[in-house]
Design an enzyme around this catalytic site. Structure first.
Site, PDB file in Angstrom:
ATOM      1  N   ALA A   1       0.807  -1.222   0.000  1.00  0.00           N
ATOM      2  CA  ALA A   1       0.000   0.000   0.000  1.00  0.00           C
ATOM      3  C   ALA A   1       0.844   1.279   0.000  1.00  0.00           C
ATOM      4  O   ALA A   1       0.309   2.365   0.199  1.00  0.00           O
ATOM      5  CB  ALA A   1      -0.929  -0.023   1.209  1.00  0.00           C
TER       6      ALA A   1
ATOM      7  N   ASN B   1       0.723  -3.819   7.810  1.00  0.00           N
ATOM      8  CA  ASN B   1       1.700  -4.488   6.949  1.00  0.00           C
ATOM      9  C   ASN B   1       2.724  -3.498   6.404  1.00  0.00           C
ATOM     10  O   ASN B   1       3.873  -3.833   6.169  1.00  0.00           O
ATOM     11  CB  ASN B   1       0.981  -5.142   5.775  1.00  0.00           C
ATOM     12  CG  ASN B   1       0.166  -6.317   6.239  1.00  0.00           C
ATOM     13  OD1 ASN B   1       0.717  -7.313   6.677  1.00  0.00           O
ATOM     14  ND2 ASN B   1      -1.145  -6.183   6.201  1.00  0.00           N
TER      15      ASN B   1
ATOM     16  N   HIS C   1      -0.730   7.004   3.962  1.00  0.00           N
ATOM     17  CA  HIS C   1       0.572   6.615   4.533  1.00  0.00           C
ATOM     18  C   HIS C   1       1.578   7.698   4.166  1.00  0.00           C
ATOM     19  O   HIS C   1       1.829   7.930   2.975  1.00  0.00           O
ATOM     20  CB  HIS C   1       1.041   5.267   3.972  1.00  0.00           C
ATOM     21  CG  HIS C   1       0.117   4.138   4.287  1.00  0.00           C
ATOM     22  ND1 HIS C   1      -0.084   3.669   5.560  1.00  0.00           N
ATOM     23  CD2 HIS C   1      -0.670   3.386   3.482  1.00  0.00           C
ATOM     24  CE1 HIS C   1      -0.946   2.668   5.538  1.00  0.00           C
ATOM     25  NE2 HIS C   1      -1.324   2.488   4.292  1.00  0.00           N
TER      26      HIS C   1
HETATM   27  N1  LIG Z   1       1.369  -5.700   2.197  1.00  0.00           N
HETATM   28  C1  LIG Z   1       0.439  -4.760   2.270  1.00  0.00           C
HETATM   29  O1  LIG Z   1       0.694  -3.559   2.074  1.00  0.00           O
HETATM   30  C2  LIG Z   1      -0.964  -5.161   2.586  1.00  0.00           C
HETATM   31  C3  LIG Z   1      -2.004  -4.253   2.396  1.00  0.00           C
HETATM   32  C4  LIG Z   1      -3.290  -4.676   2.659  1.00  0.00           C
HETATM   33  C5  LIG Z   1      -3.532  -5.940   3.156  1.00  0.00           C
HETATM   34  N2  LIG Z   1      -2.508  -6.792   3.371  1.00  0.00           N
HETATM   35  C6  LIG Z   1      -2.724  -8.133   3.943  1.00  0.00           C
HETATM   36  O2  LIG Z   1      -3.125  -9.006   2.910  1.00  0.00           O
HETATM   37  C7  LIG Z   1      -3.949 -10.034   3.481  1.00  0.00           C
HETATM   38  C8  LIG Z   1      -5.243 -10.145   2.679  1.00  0.00           C
HETATM   39  O3  LIG Z   1      -5.961  -8.924   2.753  1.00  0.00           O
HETATM   40  P1  LIG Z   1      -7.498  -8.871   2.283  1.00  0.00           P
HETATM   41  O4  LIG Z   1      -7.920  -7.469   2.428  1.00  0.00           O
HETATM   42  O5  LIG Z   1      -7.649  -9.554   0.980  1.00  0.00           O
HETATM   43  O6  LIG Z   1      -8.191  -9.727   3.447  1.00  0.00           O
HETATM   44  P2  LIG Z   1      -9.655 -10.385   3.430  1.00  0.00           P
HETATM   45  O7  LIG Z   1     -10.041 -10.539   4.853  1.00  0.00           O
HETATM   46  O8  LIG Z   1     -10.559  -9.665   2.500  1.00  0.00           O
HETATM   47  O9  LIG Z   1      -9.380 -11.836   2.818  1.00  0.00           O
HETATM   48  C9  LIG Z   1      -8.559 -12.805   3.445  1.00  0.00           C
HETATM   49  C10 LIG Z   1      -9.038 -14.184   3.025  1.00  0.00           C
HETATM   50  O10 LIG Z   1      -8.099 -15.145   3.487  1.00  0.00           O
HETATM   51  C11 LIG Z   1      -8.786 -16.216   4.121  1.00  0.00           C
HETATM   52  N3  LIG Z   1      -7.906 -16.746   5.169  1.00  0.00           N
HETATM   53  C12 LIG Z   1      -7.451 -16.091   6.264  1.00  0.00           C
HETATM   54  N4  LIG Z   1      -6.647 -16.887   6.985  1.00  0.00           N
HETATM   55  C13 LIG Z   1      -6.594 -18.081   6.328  1.00  0.00           C
HETATM   56  C14 LIG Z   1      -5.922 -19.301   6.581  1.00  0.00           C
HETATM   57  N5  LIG Z   1      -5.154 -19.463   7.666  1.00  0.00           N
HETATM   58  N6  LIG Z   1      -6.072 -20.306   5.691  1.00  0.00           N
HETATM   59  C15 LIG Z   1      -6.855 -20.162   4.609  1.00  0.00           C
HETATM   60  N7  LIG Z   1      -7.524 -19.010   4.312  1.00  0.00           N
HETATM   61  C16 LIG Z   1      -7.388 -17.985   5.166  1.00  0.00           C
HETATM   62  C17 LIG Z   1     -10.069 -15.612   4.671  1.00  0.00           C
HETATM   63  O11 LIG Z   1     -11.073 -16.587   4.800  1.00  0.00           O
HETATM   64  C18 LIG Z   1     -10.406 -14.555   3.606  1.00  0.00           C
HETATM   65  O12 LIG Z   1     -11.219 -15.077   2.590  1.00  0.00           O
HETATM   66  C19 LIG Z   1      -4.195  -9.648   4.953  1.00  0.00           C
HETATM   67  O13 LIG Z   1      -3.338 -10.368   5.799  1.00  0.00           O
HETATM   68  C20 LIG Z   1      -3.843  -8.184   4.979  1.00  0.00           C
HETATM   69  O14 LIG Z   1      -3.390  -7.766   6.257  1.00  0.00           O
HETATM   70  C21 LIG Z   1      -1.238  -6.434   3.079  1.00  0.00           C
END
Ligand SMILES: NC(=O)c1ccc[n+]([C@@H]2O[C@H](COP(=O)([O-])OP(=O)(O)OC[C@H]3O[C@@H](n4cnc5c(N)ncnc54)[C@H](O)[C@@H]3O)[C@@H](O)[C@H]2O)c1
Length: 266
Positions: free
Chosen positions: A120, A187, A217
């Site tokens: 992000a 993150n 950010h």
């Molecule tokens: N790197 C970055 O800058 C950044 C930015 C935003 C989000 N993220 C991270 O990316 C990830 C996904 O974000 P999102 O908005 O798509 O989340 P979200 O909640 O919309 O989707 C996550 C999905 O993963 C599934 N899930 C969670 N834990 C699981 C497990 N142990 N096994 C199987 N499935 C599992 C959930 O059921 C859900 O469908 C999150 O961890 C979030 O913190 C990172």
């Protein structure tokens, strides 16, 4: 090329859509602990189907984790042990030094790669570039609307989504503590720490601001090279306001870099 997407939520859906229309991608395997999410994506995108993990690893070149920190712990070591490359979105998981060193070690021994997208924020390439030249300060100020925070996080400060009328500082300290207290939000602090000065020296301020509708950010970096000011004002996903659209776009662009012959902005 075949890929495995772990996590079929906001980011996983955006990635699967992009991969569906990428002609170099033949099959998209899906893992999620909610079967209805897998089903929804496989009905919508013909290349996508449910994966049997870990058997699927013999048929994929790249795994994209976009699920949770827990999923990183659960799946990434197994993926790397099979010598398969992995793109990790839930970077907060890498704040655990022991775990991080373990998976970095597995990747080294198995000849697999761990890709960490800029997510992000912008400027991770520049921060990595100046790292070797001496950095004195990295400060991240994350400002998000109330809808981007869990109720429990706000309650710790005696707040609720409706009660906030002015910006409130929820956290001020270093990234090590921030990623533990805000695992679903921070993150960016983890990515910055890995690119720059580490979890114990990266300063973080988190503000809940009822007057904004974007996730902002603001990053300040100072070092021998001079100074950098980096700011992104990200639109959140409508059905998951904790996540910025840019994070999904960054992951999609990272996958394209991995697949394509030409790589701009290495
Ligand atoms: N790197 C970055 O800058 C950044 C930015 C935003 C989000 N993220 C991270 O990316 C990830 C996904 O974000 P999102 O908005 O798509 O989340 P979200 O909640 O919309 O989707 C996550 C999905 O993963 C599934 N899930 C969670 N834990 C699981 C497990 N142990 N096994 C199987 N499935 C599992 C959930 O059921 C859900 O469908 C999150 O961890 C979030 O913190 C990172």
């Amino acid at each position: 090329m075949n890929v495995l997407v772990i996590g079929c939520g906001a980011i996983g859906t955006a990635i699967t859509r992009a991969l569906q229309y990428n002609e170099k991608i033949k099959k998209i395997y899906l893992v999620d602990n909610k079967p209805e999410y897998i089903q929804a994506l496989s009905e919508k995108f013909p290349k996508a189907k449910k994966a049997d993990f870990p058997d699927v690893l013999s048929d994929v070149k790249l795994v994209i984790e976009c699920a949770s920190q827990k999923a990183v712990e659960q799946y990434v070591p197994v993926v790397l042990e099979h010598g398969v490359d992995v793109l990790i979105l839930s970077i907060g998981a890498l704040a655990d030094d022991e775990f991080r060193e373990r998976i970095f070690g597995i990747a080294e021994n198995k000849g697999a790669r761990i890709y960490i997208p800029s997510g992000a924020i912008a400027g991770v390439d520049a921060i990595s570039a100046v790292k070797g030249a001496g950095i004195y300060e990295i400060t991240l100020e994350t400002r998000k609307p109330p809808s981007a925070f869990e109720d429990s996080v706000l309650a710790e400060k005696g707040l609720s989504k409706d009660s906030i009328v002015e910006p409130v500082v929820l956290f001020e300290g270093f990234a090590r503590e921030a990623v533990k207290k805000f695992p679903k939000n921070i993150n960016v602090a983890a990515t910055l720490s890995l690119a720059g000065m580490g979890f114990d020296k990266t300063r973080v301020r988190i503000i809940v601001d009822p007057k904004i509708s974007t996730n902002i950010h603001h990053i300040f970096v100072k070092g021998d090279f001079g100074e950098m000011v980096l700011e992104t004002r990200n639109k959140p996903f409508p059905h998951n306001p904790k996540t910025s659209y840019l994070a999904a776009l960054s992951a999609i662009s990272a996958v394209k870099k991995i697949i394509d012959a030409v790589w701009i902005g290495v």
